[in-house]
Design an enzyme around this catalytic site. Structure first.
Site, short mmCIF file in Angstrom:
data_model
loop_
_atom_site.label_atom_id
_atom_site.label_comp_id
_atom_site.label_asym_id
_atom_site.label_seq_id
_atom_site.Cartn_x
_atom_site.Cartn_y
_atom_site.Cartn_z
N GLU A 210 45.49 38.16 28.66
CA GLU A 210 45.69 36.71 28.50
C GLU A 210 46.89 36.35 27.62
OE1 GLU A 210 42.13 34.48 27.65
OE2 GLU A 210 41.25 35.03 29.56
N GLU B 179 38.05 39.47 34.36
CA GLU B 179 36.99 38.75 33.63
C GLU B 179 36.54 37.56 34.46
OE1 GLU B 179 37.66 37.58 29.50
OE2 GLU B 179 38.86 39.39 29.19
#
Ligand code: BG6
Length: 472
Positions: free
Chosen positions: A165, A372
Protein backbone atom coordinates in the site's frame (compact mmCIF):
# COMPACT_ATOMS: atom_id res chain seq x y z
CA UNK A 1 -22.65 -8.42 -18.16
CA UNK A 2 -24.62 -11.62 -17.43
CA UNK A 3 -23.08 -15.01 -18.09
CA UNK A 4 -25.11 -18.16 -18.77
CA UNK A 5 -22.37 -20.30 -17.29
CA UNK A 6 -19.56 -19.31 -14.94
CA UNK A 7 -15.98 -20.33 -15.59
CA UNK A 8 -14.37 -22.30 -12.73
CA UNK A 9 -11.45 -20.96 -10.71
CA UNK A 10 -8.18 -21.96 -12.44
CA UNK A 11 -6.80 -25.35 -11.30
CA UNK A 12 -3.64 -23.85 -9.84
CA UNK A 13 -5.44 -20.91 -8.17
CA UNK A 14 -3.49 -19.72 -5.14
CA UNK A 15 -5.85 -19.84 -2.16
CA UNK A 16 -4.40 -18.45 1.04
CA UNK A 17 -4.42 -15.45 3.36
CA UNK A 18 -2.19 -12.63 4.57
CA UNK A 19 -0.53 -11.12 7.62
CA UNK A 20 2.16 -8.52 8.22
CA UNK A 21 5.16 -8.75 10.52
CA UNK A 22 4.52 -5.84 12.85
CA UNK A 23 0.84 -6.72 13.26
CA UNK A 24 1.19 -10.45 13.95
CA UNK A 25 4.65 -11.38 15.20
CA UNK A 26 5.12 -9.71 18.58
CA UNK A 27 8.69 -10.05 19.96
CA UNK A 28 8.96 -6.51 18.67
CA UNK A 29 11.98 -5.49 20.74
CA UNK A 30 13.56 -8.85 21.55
CA UNK A 31 15.59 -11.54 19.78
CA UNK A 32 17.89 -8.91 18.30
CA UNK A 33 15.19 -6.94 16.49
CA UNK A 34 15.64 -3.19 16.26
CA UNK A 35 12.59 -0.95 16.72
CA UNK A 36 10.58 0.07 13.69
CA UNK A 37 8.57 3.26 13.27
CA UNK A 38 5.57 1.26 14.48
CA UNK A 39 7.26 0.47 17.80
CA UNK A 40 8.11 4.07 18.56
CA UNK A 41 4.99 5.84 17.29
CA UNK A 42 2.41 7.26 19.67
CA UNK A 43 -0.27 4.59 20.01
CA UNK A 44 -3.82 5.50 19.05
CA UNK A 45 -5.84 5.95 22.23
CA UNK A 46 -7.18 2.72 23.73
CA UNK A 47 -5.00 0.39 21.64
CA UNK A 48 -2.33 -2.00 22.82
CA UNK A 49 1.37 -1.97 21.96
CA UNK A 50 3.03 -4.43 19.59
CA UNK A 51 5.16 -6.43 22.04
CA UNK A 52 2.94 -9.52 21.78
CA UNK A 53 0.40 -9.14 18.96
CA UNK A 54 -0.63 -12.74 18.12
CA UNK A 55 2.81 -14.01 19.21
CA UNK A 56 3.30 -15.53 15.75
CA UNK A 57 7.04 -15.24 16.36
CA UNK A 58 6.85 -18.06 18.90
CA UNK A 59 3.76 -19.88 17.59
CA UNK A 60 4.36 -19.88 13.83
CA UNK A 61 4.46 -23.69 13.76
CA UNK A 62 1.01 -23.98 15.28
CA UNK A 63 -0.26 -21.22 12.98
CA UNK A 64 1.17 -22.70 9.79
CA UNK A 65 -0.27 -26.10 10.77
CA UNK A 66 -3.72 -24.47 11.05
CA UNK A 67 -3.24 -22.82 7.66
CA UNK A 68 -2.31 -26.21 6.22
CA UNK A 69 -5.44 -27.67 7.80
CA UNK A 70 -7.46 -25.04 5.91
CA UNK A 71 -5.69 -26.20 2.75
CA UNK A 72 -3.71 -23.01 2.04
CA UNK A 73 -1.70 -23.06 -1.18
CA UNK A 74 0.01 -19.79 -0.29
CA UNK A 75 0.76 -17.74 2.82
CA UNK A 76 1.45 -14.03 2.40
CA UNK A 77 3.55 -12.60 5.22
CA UNK A 78 6.00 -9.72 5.44
CA UNK A 79 9.60 -9.61 6.56
CA UNK A 80 10.41 -7.08 9.23
CA UNK A 81 13.26 -4.91 7.97
CA UNK A 82 14.52 -4.10 11.46
CA UNK A 83 14.46 -7.77 12.48
CA UNK A 84 17.00 -8.50 9.74
CA UNK A 85 18.87 -5.22 9.93
CA UNK A 86 18.33 -3.69 13.40
CA UNK A 87 19.77 -0.33 12.33
CA UNK A 88 18.20 -0.57 8.87
CA UNK A 89 21.57 -0.99 7.13
CA UNK A 90 24.87 -2.68 7.98
CA UNK A 91 24.75 -5.11 10.89
CA UNK A 92 22.69 -8.27 10.27
CA UNK A 93 20.72 -9.98 13.06
CA UNK A 94 21.29 -13.72 12.47
CA UNK A 95 18.43 -14.64 14.78
CA UNK A 96 16.09 -12.68 12.53
CA UNK A 97 17.46 -14.42 9.41
CA UNK A 98 16.86 -17.76 11.14
CA UNK A 99 13.29 -16.90 12.14
CA UNK A 100 12.21 -16.36 8.53
CA UNK A 101 14.26 -19.39 7.39
CA UNK A 102 12.21 -21.46 9.81
CA UNK A 103 8.91 -19.87 8.83
CA UNK A 104 9.61 -20.42 5.13
CA UNK A 105 10.66 -24.04 5.73
CA UNK A 106 7.56 -24.64 7.83
CA UNK A 107 5.37 -23.41 4.95
CA UNK A 108 7.22 -25.55 2.42
CA UNK A 109 6.84 -28.60 4.67
CA UNK A 110 3.08 -28.38 3.96
CA UNK A 111 3.52 -27.34 0.29
CA UNK A 112 2.39 -23.81 1.14
CA UNK A 113 4.04 -21.27 -1.16
CA UNK A 114 5.55 -18.34 0.78
CA UNK A 115 4.52 -15.01 -0.75
CA UNK A 116 6.77 -12.44 0.88
CA UNK A 117 6.00 -8.74 1.24
CA UNK A 118 9.28 -6.88 1.50
CA UNK A 119 7.96 -3.78 3.24
CA UNK A 120 4.71 -3.48 5.16
CA UNK A 121 4.52 -0.13 6.98
CA UNK A 122 7.54 -0.78 9.24
CA UNK A 123 10.50 1.45 8.46
CA UNK A 124 13.35 0.78 10.92
CA UNK A 125 13.29 3.53 13.56
CA UNK A 126 17.01 4.10 12.99
CA UNK A 127 16.27 5.02 9.37
CA UNK A 128 13.37 7.21 10.44
CA UNK A 129 15.93 9.19 12.39
CA UNK A 130 17.91 9.59 9.18
CA UNK A 131 14.88 11.04 7.40
CA UNK A 132 13.06 7.87 6.31
CA UNK A 133 11.87 8.01 2.68
CA UNK A 134 12.62 11.74 2.50
CA UNK A 135 16.32 10.90 2.40
CA UNK A 136 17.47 10.14 -1.18
CA UNK A 137 19.67 7.38 0.34
CA UNK A 138 16.47 5.49 1.21
CA UNK A 139 16.60 3.97 -2.27
CA UNK A 140 19.98 2.38 -1.49
CA UNK A 141 18.87 1.31 1.99
CA UNK A 142 15.94 -0.56 0.45
CA UNK A 143 18.14 -2.14 -2.21
CA UNK A 144 20.53 -3.38 0.51
CA UNK A 145 17.59 -4.91 2.40
CA UNK A 146 16.23 -6.48 -0.81
CA UNK A 147 19.63 -8.03 -1.64
CA UNK A 148 19.85 -9.54 1.81
CA UNK A 149 16.39 -11.09 1.46
CA UNK A 150 17.09 -12.49 -2.02
CA UNK A 151 20.44 -13.92 -0.88
CA UNK A 152 18.95 -15.44 2.25
CA UNK A 153 15.64 -16.75 0.96
CA UNK A 154 15.69 -16.58 -2.86
CA UNK A 155 16.48 -20.30 -3.12
CA UNK A 156 13.03 -21.08 -1.66
CA UNK A 157 10.92 -17.92 -2.01
CA UNK A 158 9.86 -17.43 -5.62
CA UNK A 159 6.97 -15.00 -5.13
CA UNK A 160 7.69 -11.48 -3.85
CA UNK A 161 5.68 -8.33 -3.24
CA UNK A 162 7.50 -5.00 -3.03
CA UNK A 163 5.80 -2.32 -0.90
CA UNK A 164 2.44 -2.81 0.78
CA UNK A 165 0.00 0.00 0.00
CA UNK A 166 2.52 2.58 -1.07
CA UNK A 167 -0.48 4.69 -2.09
CA UNK A 168 -1.82 4.69 1.46
CA UNK A 169 1.62 5.57 2.87
CA UNK A 170 1.49 8.58 0.60
CA UNK A 171 -2.16 9.53 1.05
CA UNK A 172 -2.78 8.75 4.75
CA UNK A 173 0.71 8.19 6.21
CA UNK A 174 -0.05 9.87 9.56
CA UNK A 175 -2.92 7.43 10.29
CA UNK A 176 -0.65 4.48 9.60
CA UNK A 177 2.13 6.04 11.62
CA UNK A 178 4.69 6.22 8.86
CA UNK A 179 4.86 9.73 7.49
CA UNK A 180 7.99 11.62 8.35
CA UNK A 181 7.95 15.34 7.48
CA UNK A 182 11.33 17.00 8.06
CA UNK A 183 11.39 20.16 10.12
CA UNK A 184 11.19 23.37 8.14
CA UNK A 185 9.31 21.79 5.23
CA UNK A 186 7.49 24.51 3.31
CA UNK A 187 5.56 22.46 0.76
CA UNK A 188 4.11 19.30 2.27
CA UNK A 189 2.72 17.97 -1.02
CA UNK A 190 6.12 18.27 -2.67
CA UNK A 191 7.78 16.56 0.28
CA UNK A 192 5.28 13.69 0.30
CA UNK A 193 5.57 13.09 -3.44
CA UNK A 194 9.35 13.26 -3.32
CA UNK A 195 9.23 10.48 -0.73
CA UNK A 196 6.80 8.63 -2.94
CA UNK A 197 9.26 9.00 -5.83
CA UNK A 198 12.04 7.45 -3.75
CA UNK A 199 9.76 4.50 -2.98
CA UNK A 200 8.92 4.10 -6.66
CA UNK A 201 12.59 4.03 -7.64
CA UNK A 202 13.39 1.65 -4.76
CA UNK A 203 10.60 -0.64 -5.89
CA UNK A 204 11.73 -0.61 -9.52
CA UNK A 205 15.31 -1.47 -8.50
CA UNK A 206 14.05 -4.28 -6.25
CA UNK A 207 12.06 -5.74 -9.15
CA UNK A 208 15.06 -5.69 -11.46
CA UNK A 209 17.26 -7.20 -8.77
CA UNK A 210 14.76 -9.97 -8.08
CA UNK A 211 14.94 -11.06 -11.71
CA UNK A 212 18.75 -10.99 -11.57
CA UNK A 213 19.20 -12.73 -8.22
CA UNK A 214 16.26 -15.12 -7.75
CA UNK A 215 16.14 -18.00 -10.20
CA UNK A 216 12.52 -18.25 -11.41
CA UNK A 217 11.58 -15.37 -9.10
CA UNK A 218 8.37 -13.44 -9.71
CA UNK A 219 7.61 -10.08 -8.19
CA UNK A 220 4.77 -7.56 -8.13
CA UNK A 221 3.57 -4.43 -6.34
CA UNK A 222 0.85 -4.49 -3.65
CA UNK A 223 -1.02 -1.18 -3.63
CA UNK A 224 -4.56 -0.67 -2.33
CA UNK A 225 -6.64 -0.45 -5.50
CA UNK A 226 -10.36 0.14 -5.80
CA UNK A 227 -12.49 2.09 -8.21
CA UNK A 228 -13.52 5.63 -7.38
CA UNK A 229 -17.05 6.31 -8.62
CA UNK A 230 -18.47 9.68 -9.65
CA UNK A 231 -21.24 10.82 -7.27
CA UNK A 232 -23.54 11.56 -10.24
CA UNK A 233 -23.46 11.43 -14.03
CA UNK A 234 -22.67 15.16 -14.04
CA UNK A 235 -19.68 15.43 -16.39
CA UNK A 236 -17.68 17.38 -13.81
CA UNK A 237 -18.19 14.60 -11.27
CA UNK A 238 -16.86 12.10 -13.83
CA UNK A 239 -13.77 14.26 -14.32
CA UNK A 240 -13.37 14.37 -10.51
CA UNK A 241 -13.54 10.56 -10.35
CA UNK A 242 -10.89 10.27 -13.06
CA UNK A 243 -8.70 12.60 -11.02
CA UNK A 244 -9.26 10.54 -7.89
CA UNK A 245 -8.62 7.22 -9.64
CA UNK A 246 -5.37 8.59 -11.01
CA UNK A 247 -4.13 9.95 -7.70
CA UNK A 248 -5.25 6.93 -5.68
CA UNK A 249 -4.46 4.06 -8.02
CA UNK A 250 -3.11 4.60 -11.52
CA UNK A 251 -0.08 6.60 -10.42
CA UNK A 252 1.20 3.49 -8.66
CA UNK A 253 0.36 0.93 -11.32
CA UNK A 254 1.40 3.09 -14.29
CA UNK A 255 4.74 3.45 -12.56
CA UNK A 256 5.22 -0.19 -11.57
CA UNK A 257 4.21 -1.53 -14.96
CA UNK A 258 5.32 1.16 -17.44
CA UNK A 259 7.79 3.25 -15.44
CA UNK A 260 6.01 6.52 -16.24
CA UNK A 261 4.16 9.11 -14.18
CA UNK A 262 0.43 9.25 -14.73
CA UNK A 263 -0.24 12.46 -16.65
CA UNK A 264 -3.18 13.61 -14.47
CA UNK A 265 -1.11 13.20 -11.33
CA UNK A 266 1.82 14.97 -12.92
CA UNK A 267 -0.49 17.89 -13.81
CA UNK A 268 -1.74 17.96 -10.21
CA UNK A 269 1.84 18.03 -8.93
CA UNK A 270 2.78 20.82 -11.34
CA UNK A 271 -0.22 22.78 -10.14
CA UNK A 272 1.06 22.47 -6.56
CA UNK A 273 4.69 23.18 -7.38
CA UNK A 274 5.36 19.65 -6.17
CA UNK A 275 6.91 17.64 -9.01
CA UNK A 276 9.61 15.29 -7.68
CA UNK A 277 13.28 15.70 -8.45
CA UNK A 278 14.73 12.83 -10.50
CA UNK A 279 18.24 11.77 -9.45
CA UNK A 280 20.55 10.72 -12.30
CA UNK A 281 19.56 7.20 -13.38
CA UNK A 282 16.05 7.30 -11.87
CA UNK A 283 14.29 7.40 -15.21
CA UNK A 284 16.22 4.38 -16.47
CA UNK A 285 15.68 2.47 -13.21
CA UNK A 286 11.92 3.14 -13.34
CA UNK A 287 11.68 1.91 -16.93
CA UNK A 288 13.84 -1.17 -16.24
CA UNK A 289 11.75 -2.56 -13.39
CA UNK A 290 8.94 -4.84 -14.52
CA UNK A 291 6.44 -6.76 -12.42
CA UNK A 292 5.40 -10.31 -13.34
CA UNK A 293 1.98 -9.91 -11.77
CA UNK A 294 -0.05 -7.32 -9.91
CA UNK A 295 -0.90 -7.84 -6.26
CA UNK A 296 -3.50 -5.51 -4.81
CA UNK A 297 -5.53 -5.02 -1.64
CA UNK A 298 -9.25 -4.38 -1.99
CA UNK A 299 -11.61 -3.38 0.82
CA UNK A 300 -14.14 -1.09 -0.84
CA UNK A 301 -14.69 1.52 -3.49
CA UNK A 302 -15.02 5.23 -2.85
CA UNK A 303 -17.06 8.00 -4.42
CA UNK A 304 -16.23 11.59 -5.22
CA UNK A 305 -17.78 14.70 -6.61
CA UNK A 306 -16.50 17.78 -8.32
CA UNK A 307 -14.36 20.06 -6.20
CA UNK A 308 -15.93 23.39 -6.86
CA UNK A 309 -13.83 26.48 -6.49
CA UNK A 310 -16.46 27.67 -4.02
CA UNK A 311 -15.29 24.94 -1.62
CA UNK A 312 -12.70 26.84 0.34
CA UNK A 313 -11.85 24.06 2.78
CA UNK A 314 -11.88 20.29 2.50
CA UNK A 315 -14.50 18.47 4.54
CA UNK A 316 -13.10 17.06 7.74
CA UNK A 317 -14.34 13.49 7.30
CA UNK A 318 -12.63 10.58 9.04
CA UNK A 319 -9.44 9.66 7.22
CA UNK A 320 -7.83 6.23 6.97
CA UNK A 321 -6.96 3.67 4.28
CA UNK A 322 -10.57 3.53 3.11
CA UNK A 323 -11.84 7.03 3.85
CA UNK A 324 -9.90 9.84 2.32
CA UNK A 325 -10.65 13.52 2.19
CA UNK A 326 -10.59 15.17 -1.20
CA UNK A 327 -7.72 17.01 -2.86
CA UNK A 328 -8.16 20.73 -3.20
CA UNK A 329 -9.23 21.57 -6.75
CA UNK A 330 -9.10 17.91 -7.80
CA UNK A 331 -12.02 16.04 -6.17
CA UNK A 332 -14.12 15.94 -3.01
CA UNK A 333 -15.19 12.79 -1.16
CA UNK A 334 -18.83 11.73 -1.07
CA UNK A 335 -20.65 9.05 0.97
CA UNK A 336 -22.16 6.47 -1.43
CA UNK A 337 -25.83 6.02 -0.40
CA UNK A 338 -26.06 2.64 -2.14
CA UNK A 339 -23.62 0.82 0.12
CA UNK A 340 -23.79 -0.55 3.65
CA UNK A 341 -20.84 -0.35 6.02
CA UNK A 342 -18.94 -2.58 8.45
CA UNK A 343 -19.10 -2.04 12.21
CA UNK A 344 -16.04 0.13 11.73
CA UNK A 345 -17.63 2.34 9.10
CA UNK A 346 -15.93 0.96 5.96
CA UNK A 347 -18.29 0.70 3.01
CA UNK A 348 -18.97 -2.79 1.63
CA UNK A 349 -19.02 -3.17 -2.15
CA UNK A 350 -18.50 -6.65 -3.62
CA UNK A 351 -19.67 -5.59 -7.09
CA UNK A 352 -17.08 -2.84 -7.01
CA UNK A 353 -14.52 -5.63 -6.55
CA UNK A 354 -15.43 -7.09 -9.94
CA UNK A 355 -15.35 -3.63 -11.47
CA UNK A 356 -11.92 -2.97 -9.98
CA UNK A 357 -10.49 -6.29 -11.14
CA UNK A 358 -11.83 -5.76 -14.67
CA UNK A 359 -10.37 -2.26 -14.81
CA UNK A 360 -6.92 -3.24 -13.55
CA UNK A 361 -6.69 -6.15 -15.98
CA UNK A 362 -7.83 -4.19 -19.01
CA UNK A 363 -5.29 -1.45 -18.23
CA UNK A 364 -2.26 -3.64 -17.52
CA UNK A 365 -2.88 -7.19 -18.84
CA UNK A 366 -0.91 -8.92 -16.10
CA UNK A 367 -2.11 -11.78 -13.86
CA UNK A 368 -3.74 -10.52 -10.67
CA UNK A 369 -3.56 -11.73 -7.11
CA UNK A 370 -5.69 -10.26 -4.34
CA UNK A 371 -3.30 -9.66 -1.47
CA UNK A 372 -5.92 -8.37 1.01
CA UNK A 373 -9.71 -8.27 1.32
CA UNK A 374 -11.71 -8.87 4.46
CA UNK A 375 -14.01 -7.77 7.21
CA UNK A 376 -12.89 -6.25 10.50
CA UNK A 377 -15.37 -7.02 13.30
CA UNK A 378 -15.76 -7.51 17.05
CA UNK A 379 -15.87 -11.33 17.22
CA UNK A 380 -17.08 -13.20 20.29
CA UNK A 381 -15.61 -16.44 21.60
CA UNK A 382 -18.41 -18.60 23.03
CA UNK A 383 -17.97 -20.65 26.19
CA UNK A 384 -17.61 -23.80 24.15
CA UNK A 385 -14.75 -22.28 22.12
CA UNK A 386 -16.61 -21.29 18.94
CA UNK A 387 -16.71 -18.06 16.95
CA UNK A 388 -19.87 -17.70 14.89
CA UNK A 389 -18.72 -15.17 12.30
CA UNK A 390 -21.46 -15.63 9.70
CA UNK A 391 -21.04 -11.93 8.77
CA UNK A 392 -17.44 -12.59 7.70
CA UNK A 393 -18.43 -15.64 5.66
CA UNK A 394 -21.09 -13.60 3.93
CA UNK A 395 -18.63 -10.79 3.17
CA UNK A 396 -16.00 -13.15 1.77
CA UNK A 397 -18.49 -15.24 -0.19
CA UNK A 398 -19.95 -12.18 -1.88
CA UNK A 399 -16.49 -10.99 -2.85
CA UNK A 400 -15.41 -14.39 -4.14
CA UNK A 401 -18.56 -14.63 -6.26
CA UNK A 402 -17.49 -11.39 -7.92
CA UNK A 403 -14.02 -12.79 -8.56
CA UNK A 404 -15.57 -15.75 -10.32
CA UNK A 405 -17.63 -13.37 -12.43
CA UNK A 406 -14.47 -11.44 -13.27
CA UNK A 407 -12.74 -14.70 -14.24
CA UNK A 408 -15.69 -15.39 -16.52
CA UNK A 409 -15.27 -11.85 -17.90
CA UNK A 410 -11.81 -12.97 -19.03
CA UNK A 411 -9.61 -11.64 -16.24
CA UNK A 412 -6.51 -13.70 -15.45
CA UNK A 413 -6.74 -14.26 -11.68
CA UNK A 414 -3.83 -15.95 -9.94
CA UNK A 415 -4.98 -16.10 -6.36
CA UNK A 416 -6.83 -14.77 -3.36
CA UNK A 417 -5.24 -13.91 -0.01
CA UNK A 418 -7.80 -12.29 2.27
CA UNK A 419 -6.90 -10.31 5.36
CA UNK A 420 -6.12 -11.96 7.61
CA UNK A 421 -4.99 -15.54 8.14
CA UNK A 422 -5.16 -15.08 11.90
CA UNK A 423 -6.34 -12.30 14.25
CA UNK A 424 -3.73 -9.58 14.61
CA UNK A 425 -3.43 -5.92 15.55
CA UNK A 426 -5.20 -3.46 13.28
CA UNK A 427 -3.30 -0.48 11.88
CA UNK A 428 -4.99 2.01 14.21
CA UNK A 429 -7.91 0.27 15.91
CA UNK A 430 -6.17 -2.28 18.10
CA UNK A 431 -6.58 -6.00 18.78
CA UNK A 432 -10.35 -6.01 19.09
CA UNK A 433 -10.83 -5.27 15.40
CA UNK A 434 -10.47 -8.83 14.16
CA UNK A 435 -10.12 -10.14 10.62
CA UNK A 436 -8.76 -13.68 10.97
CA UNK A 437 -10.03 -17.18 10.20
CA UNK A 438 -8.22 -18.17 13.40
CA UNK A 439 -9.30 -16.51 16.64
CA UNK A 440 -6.54 -15.49 19.06
CA UNK A 441 -7.70 -15.45 22.67
CA UNK A 442 -6.58 -12.09 23.97
CA UNK A 443 -8.14 -8.76 24.88
CA UNK A 444 -6.86 -5.34 23.97
CA UNK A 445 -4.60 -5.01 27.02
CA UNK A 446 -4.85 -8.44 28.66
CA UNK A 447 -2.99 -10.85 26.39
CA UNK A 448 -4.41 -13.86 28.32
CA UNK A 449 -3.20 -17.20 26.97
CA UNK A 450 -3.26 -16.45 23.22
CA UNK A 451 -4.84 -19.82 22.49
CA UNK A 452 -6.00 -20.37 18.92
CA UNK A 453 -9.61 -21.25 17.99
CA UNK A 454 -11.07 -22.13 14.60
CA UNK A 455 -13.82 -19.66 13.68
CA UNK A 456 -16.84 -20.75 11.59
CA UNK A 457 -15.17 -18.97 8.67
CA UNK A 458 -12.18 -21.32 9.10
CA UNK A 459 -14.34 -24.35 8.27
CA UNK A 460 -16.14 -22.49 5.49
CA UNK A 461 -12.85 -21.42 3.83
CA UNK A 462 -11.46 -24.93 4.15
CA UNK A 463 -14.40 -26.22 2.11
CA UNK A 464 -14.05 -23.42 -0.45
CA UNK A 465 -10.41 -24.33 -0.97
CA UNK A 466 -11.04 -28.09 -1.05
CA UNK A 467 -13.67 -27.61 -3.74
CA UNK A 468 -11.54 -25.03 -5.61
CA UNK A 469 -14.30 -22.46 -5.18
CA UNK A 470 -17.22 -24.67 -6.17
CA UNK A 471 -18.78 -24.77 -2.71
CA UNK A 472 -18.97 -21.25 -1.46
C1 BG6 B 1 -4.56 -2.57 4.89
C2 BG6 B 1 -3.21 -2.86 5.47
O1 BG6 B 1 -4.62 -1.21 4.64
O2 BG6 B 1 -5.69 -2.78 5.67
C3 BG6 B 1 -3.22 -3.78 6.68
O3 BG6 B 1 -2.34 -3.35 4.48
C4 BG6 B 1 -4.39 -3.43 7.56
O4 BG6 B 1 -1.98 -3.65 7.33
C5 BG6 B 1 -5.67 -3.68 6.77
O5 BG6 B 1 -4.42 -4.10 8.78
C6 BG6 B 1 -6.93 -3.47 7.56
O6 BG6 B 1 -6.94 -2.18 8.07
P1 BG6 B 1 -7.14 -1.88 9.60
O7 BG6 B 1 -6.94 -0.42 9.73
O8 BG6 B 1 -8.52 -2.31 9.93
O9 BG6 B 1 -6.11 -2.69 10.33
Amino acid sequence: MYHKKLKPFPKDFLWGASTSAYQVEGASLTHGKGPSCQDVKELPEGTSGLEVCADHYHRYKEDVALMAEMGFKVYRFSISWSRLLPEGTGRVNQEGIEFYNNLIDECLKYDIIPLVTMFHFDMPAALDERGSWSNPDSVNWFVEFAKLMYESYGDRVKYWLTINEQNMLTLVGPVIGTLHIPEGCTNEIREIYQQNHHMLVAQAKAMTLCHEMVKGGKIGPAPNISLVYPATCKPDDVIASQNANAIKSWLYLDMSVHGVYNNLVWAYLEENDATPIFAPGDDKALKNGHPDFIGFNYYNTSTVEEYSLMDMELQSTKTDQQNQNGEKGFFKSFRNPNLGTTEFGWEIDPVGFRGTVREIYSRYRLPLIVTENGLGAYDTLTEDGKVHDAYRIEYLRKHLEQIQLAITDGVEMMGYCPWSAIDLISTHEGAVKRYGFIYVDREEFDVKNLDRYRKDSFFWYKEVIASNGENM
